[in-house]
Scaffold this motif. Structure first.
Motif, PDB file in Angstrom:
ATOM      1  N   UNK A 144       0.908  -1.201  -0.088  1.00 46.25           N
ATOM      2  CA  UNK A 144      -0.064  -0.006   0.005  1.00 46.25           C
ATOM      3  C   UNK A 144       0.884   1.329  -0.055  1.00 46.25           C
ATOM      4  N   UNK A 145       1.936   1.205   0.634  1.00 48.98           N
ATOM      5  CA  UNK A 145       2.951   2.357   0.906  1.00 48.98           C
ATOM      6  C   UNK A 145       3.644   2.680  -0.763  1.00 48.98           C
ATOM      7  N   UNK A 146       3.957   1.381  -1.334  1.00 46.46           N
ATOM      8  CA  UNK A 146       4.422   1.666  -2.511  1.00 46.46           C
ATOM      9  C   UNK A 146       3.427   2.319  -3.627  1.00 46.46           C
ATOM     10  N   UNK A 147       2.125   1.628  -3.677  1.00 45.35           N
ATOM     11  CA  UNK A 147       1.199   2.343  -4.381  1.00 45.35           C
ATOM     12  C   UNK A 147       0.862   3.618  -4.235  1.00 45.35           C
ATOM     13  N   UNK A 148       1.071   4.030  -2.993  1.00 36.90           N
ATOM     14  CA  UNK A 148       1.000   5.833  -2.990  1.00 36.90           C
ATOM     15  C   UNK A 148       1.892   6.637  -3.511  1.00 36.90           C
ATOM     16  N   UNK A 149       2.999   6.338  -4.322  1.00 35.75           N
ATOM     17  CA  UNK A 149       3.989   6.869  -5.088  1.00 35.75           C
ATOM     18  C   UNK A 149       3.489   6.924  -6.558  1.00 35.75           C
ATOM     19  N   UNK A 150       2.319   7.504  -6.481  1.00 35.41           N
ATOM     20  CA  UNK A 150       1.576   7.583  -7.889  1.00 35.41           C
ATOM     21  C   UNK A 150       1.743   9.268  -8.397  1.00 35.41           C
ATOM     22  N   UNK A 151       2.239   9.490  -9.569  1.00 33.51           N
ATOM     23  CA  UNK A 151       2.022  10.742 -10.170  1.00 33.51           C
ATOM     24  C   UNK A 151       0.738  11.051 -10.806  1.00 33.51           C
ATOM     25  N   UNK A 152       0.055   9.942 -11.206  1.00 29.19           N
ATOM     26  CA  UNK A 152      -1.091  10.071 -12.008  1.00 29.19           C
ATOM     27  C   UNK A 152      -2.121   9.159 -11.378  1.00 29.19           C
ATOM     28  N   UNK A 153      -3.303   9.529 -10.988  1.00 30.58           N
ATOM     29  CA  UNK A 153      -4.427   8.620 -10.703  1.00 30.58           C
ATOM     30  C   UNK A 153      -4.847   7.471 -11.740  1.00 30.58           C
ATOM     31  N   UNK A 154      -4.533   7.952 -12.931  1.00 36.20           N
ATOM     32  CA  UNK A 154      -4.735   6.547 -13.846  1.00 36.20           C
ATOM     33  C   UNK A 154      -3.591   5.858 -14.368  1.00 36.20           C
ATOM     34  N   UNK A 155      -2.529   5.888 -13.648  1.00 39.87           N
ATOM     35  CA  UNK A 155      -1.489   5.145 -13.747  1.00 39.87           C
ATOM     36  C   UNK A 155      -1.502   3.814 -13.075  1.00 39.87           C
ATOM     37  N   UNK A 156      -1.193   2.815 -14.110  1.00 43.92           N
ATOM     38  CA  UNK A 156      -1.342   1.456 -13.297  1.00 43.92           C
ATOM     39  C   UNK A 156      -0.263   1.353 -12.369  1.00 43.92           C
ATOM     40  N   UNK A 157      -0.728   0.516 -11.133  1.00 45.77           N
ATOM     41  CA  UNK A 157       0.230   0.496  -9.993  1.00 45.77           C
ATOM     42  C   UNK A 157       1.202  -0.438 -10.299  1.00 45.77           C
ATOM     43  N   UNK A 158       1.092  -1.317 -11.343  1.00 44.89           N
ATOM     44  CA  UNK A 158       2.195  -2.288 -11.652  1.00 44.89           C
ATOM     45  C   UNK A 158       3.184  -1.644 -12.388  1.00 44.89           C
ATOM     46  N   UNK A 159       3.063  -0.445 -12.775  1.00 45.40           N
ATOM     47  CA  UNK A 159       3.961   0.302 -13.677  1.00 45.40           C
ATOM     48  C   UNK A 159       4.819   1.204 -12.779  1.00 45.40           C
ATOM     49  N   UNK A 160       4.654   1.132 -11.462  1.00 47.82           N
ATOM     50  CA  UNK A 160       5.173   2.120 -10.722  1.00 47.82           C
ATOM     51  C   UNK A 160       6.455   1.677 -10.190  1.00 47.82           C
ATOM     52  N   UNK A 161       7.654   2.476 -10.049  1.00 44.70           N
ATOM     53  CA  UNK A 161       8.884   1.684  -9.643  1.00 44.70           C
ATOM     54  C   UNK A 161       8.901   1.214  -8.176  1.00 44.70           C
TER      55      UNK A 161
END
Length: 217
Positions: A144-161
């Protein structure tokens, strides 16, 4: 798209106002609006009678201005409020996630790094715990902490570094569990050491200190 539709409605509305004004009572080159707009440009003649007439152009212009103002106000009031990207990505959302999950992640990391990975009973206790500091809570809070580092609300979680690095760490922890279930001490220890390396990459991605620093806190 929503704004475009509203603009189209406004244009149509203005056209309707012109059409309506064109058929207003027309007397002697002037539009008598006594019955239409009682409060419009009133003044008294010498006899005290109220005169409320104006030219057709002024009447049309004033009608459009007043009606358009009401229309826009009602349109704005009825327009649904859509959250910006900052409401669900980064900013206050990220700060809230850190406040909620950092403590749990740190507790889990400290418990993990304090294990003697050659002692299978310690490793098993870590995985079987349902409390804060055990693997179950760390795995939930960590993702959940990793998923919070999003630059866009439409960006897929699995694409986040940050999520990718979490998954790499979690994959090594799965190998630790498998080796533990087989009572294979050597593989359990080897997988544990690999997980330690992946852990630091994850901690960096979620803006936390390296594992050894957290262990000493």
């Amino acid at each position: 798209f929503f704004v475009t539709m509203k603009m189209k409605q406004i244009i149509v509305f203005i056209g309707c106002c012109h059409a309506a004004a064109a058929f207003a009572p027309f007397v002697g080159g002037r539009v008598n609006v006594q019955q239409t707009l009682d409060s419009h440009a009133c003044f008294s003649d010498a006899g005290g009678d109220v005169i409320t007439h104006t030219t057709r152009r002024v009447f049309v212009d004033d009608t459009i201005k007043g009606s358009l103002g009401i229309f826009i106000a009602s349109t704005v009031a009825s327009t649904p409020a859509y959250a910006s990207g900052g409401a669900t990505a980064g900013g206050a959302y990220l700060l809230s996630a850190k406040q909620r999950y950092n403590k749990r992640v740190i507790a889990g990391v400290k418990s993990l790094l304090s294990l003697d990975a050659r002692d299978l009973s310690q490793v098993e206790e870590f995985f079987s715990s349902h409390e804060e500091g055990g693997w179950e809570d760390l795995s939930a809070a960590g993702y959940l902490l990793a998923n919070a580092f999003r630059t866009s609300s439409t960006k897929a979680p699995d694409s986040l570094p940050s999520v990718k690095k979490w998954r790499a760490f979690a994959k090594e922890m799965e190998l630790v569990q498998r080796s533990l279930s087989k009572k294979d001490g050597e593989k359990t220890f080897a997988s544990y050491k690999n997980a330690e390396e992946k852990l630091d990459a994850y901690l960096e991605a979620v803006e936390l200190p390296p594992g050894m620093e957290l262990k000493q806190m």
